[in-house]
Scaffold this motif. Structure first.
Motif, mmCIF file in Angstrom:
data_model
loop_
_atom_site.group_PDB
_atom_site.id
_atom_site.type_symbol
_atom_site.label_atom_id
_atom_site.label_comp_id
_atom_site.label_asym_id
_atom_site.label_seq_id
_atom_site.Cartn_x
_atom_site.Cartn_y
_atom_site.Cartn_z
ATOM 1 N N GLY A 171 0.754 -1.090 0.075
ATOM 2 C CA GLY A 171 0.196 -0.071 0.094
ATOM 3 C C GLY A 171 0.890 1.161 -0.012
ATOM 4 O O GLY A 171 0.126 2.490 -0.068
ATOM 5 N N SER A 172 2.162 1.184 0.006
ATOM 6 C CA SER A 172 3.026 2.508 -0.085
ATOM 7 C C SER A 172 2.823 2.869 -1.473
ATOM 8 O O SER A 172 2.807 2.110 -2.690
ATOM 9 N N THR A 173 2.735 4.258 -1.698
ATOM 10 C CA THR A 173 2.548 4.918 -2.990
ATOM 11 C C THR A 173 3.890 6.019 -3.274
ATOM 12 O O THR A 173 4.476 6.525 -2.185
ATOM 13 N N ASN A 174 4.038 6.236 -4.547
ATOM 14 C CA ASN A 174 4.840 7.331 -4.752
ATOM 15 C C ASN A 174 4.320 7.595 -6.155
ATOM 16 O O ASN A 174 3.671 7.195 -6.906
ATOM 17 N N TYR A 175 4.472 9.184 -6.248
ATOM 18 C CA TYR A 175 4.056 9.751 -7.577
ATOM 19 C C TYR A 175 5.236 10.870 -8.170
ATOM 20 O O TYR A 175 6.145 11.054 -7.693
ATOM 21 N N ALA A 176 4.784 10.957 -9.366
ATOM 22 C CA ALA A 176 5.628 11.832 -10.216
ATOM 23 C C ALA A 176 5.524 13.129 -9.656
ATOM 24 O O ALA A 176 4.468 13.570 -8.986
ATOM 25 N N ASP A 177 6.599 14.176 -9.644
ATOM 26 C CA ASP A 177 6.314 15.342 -8.986
ATOM 27 C C ASP A 177 5.413 16.303 -9.653
ATOM 28 O O ASP A 177 4.700 17.001 -9.174
ATOM 29 N N LYS A 219 1.872 15.138 -8.182
ATOM 30 C CA LYS A 219 1.517 15.248 -6.604
ATOM 31 C C LYS A 219 0.646 16.362 -6.208
ATOM 32 O O LYS A 219 0.585 17.500 -6.535
ATOM 33 N N GLY A 220 -0.402 15.919 -5.311
ATOM 34 C CA GLY A 220 -1.242 16.578 -4.766
ATOM 35 C C GLY A 220 -2.496 16.698 -5.728
ATOM 36 O O GLY A 220 -3.741 17.164 -5.317
ATOM 37 N N ASP A 233 -7.407 14.894 -10.461
ATOM 38 C CA ASP A 233 -8.131 15.935 -10.134
ATOM 39 C C ASP A 233 -7.047 17.302 -10.755
ATOM 40 O O ASP A 233 -6.048 17.038 -10.986
ATOM 41 N N SER A 234 -7.869 18.224 -10.716
ATOM 42 C CA SER A 234 -7.217 19.591 -11.233
ATOM 43 C C SER A 234 -6.366 19.363 -12.476
ATOM 44 O O SER A 234 -5.263 19.495 -12.655
ATOM 45 N N LEU A 235 -7.058 18.650 -13.362
ATOM 46 C CA LEU A 235 -6.208 18.117 -14.590
ATOM 47 C C LEU A 235 -5.952 19.316 -15.523
ATOM 48 O O LEU A 235 -6.312 20.371 -15.479
ATOM 49 N N LYS A 236 -4.814 19.229 -16.157
ATOM 50 C CA LYS A 236 -4.296 20.305 -16.961
ATOM 51 C C LYS A 236 -4.091 19.653 -18.526
ATOM 52 O O LYS A 236 -3.804 18.400 -18.442
#
Length: 114
Positions: free
Chosen positions: A55-61, A64-65, A83-86
């Protein structure tokens, strides 16, 4: 036979949200680290988010958020809440399963445009 089937892609305006799903079969899902990668035209495939069997997660910078990866071992499914798609999030998104070997889904298109 291993299958990873993505769904949930589509066209969304900037600032909108999408939820991608990846249903896995043919593997012991709970043992696998699962991930989402994306590839824009003319660019390499990059990691977006990963979640381990514990269940550990990591994200591209860059996400994140804004993006959240989760998994449901009872349903053999991994999700990516976006969310907050660009516009720069536009790409084909691929599901990945890894446990000594690596498997890929066929990809789902995400387009962020007004």
């Amino acid at each position: 036979q291993v299958q990873l089937v993505e769904s949930g892609g589509g066209l969304v305006p900037p600032g909108g949200s999408l939820r991608l799903s990846c249903a896995a079969s043919g593997i012991i899902f709970s043992r696998y680290s699962m991930g989402w990668y994306r590839q824009a035209p003319g660019k390499q495939r990059d990691m977006v988010a990963r979640i381990t069997s514990g269940g550990s997660t990591n994200y591209a910078d860059s996400v994140k958020g804004r993006f959240t990866i989760s998994r449901d071992n009872a349903k053999n499914t991994v999700y990516l809440q976006m969310d907050s798609l660009k516009p720069e999030d536009t790409a084909v998104y691929y599901c990945n399963a890894e446990f000594n070997v690596r498997y890929w889904g066929q990809g789902t298109q995400v387009t962020v445009s007004s």
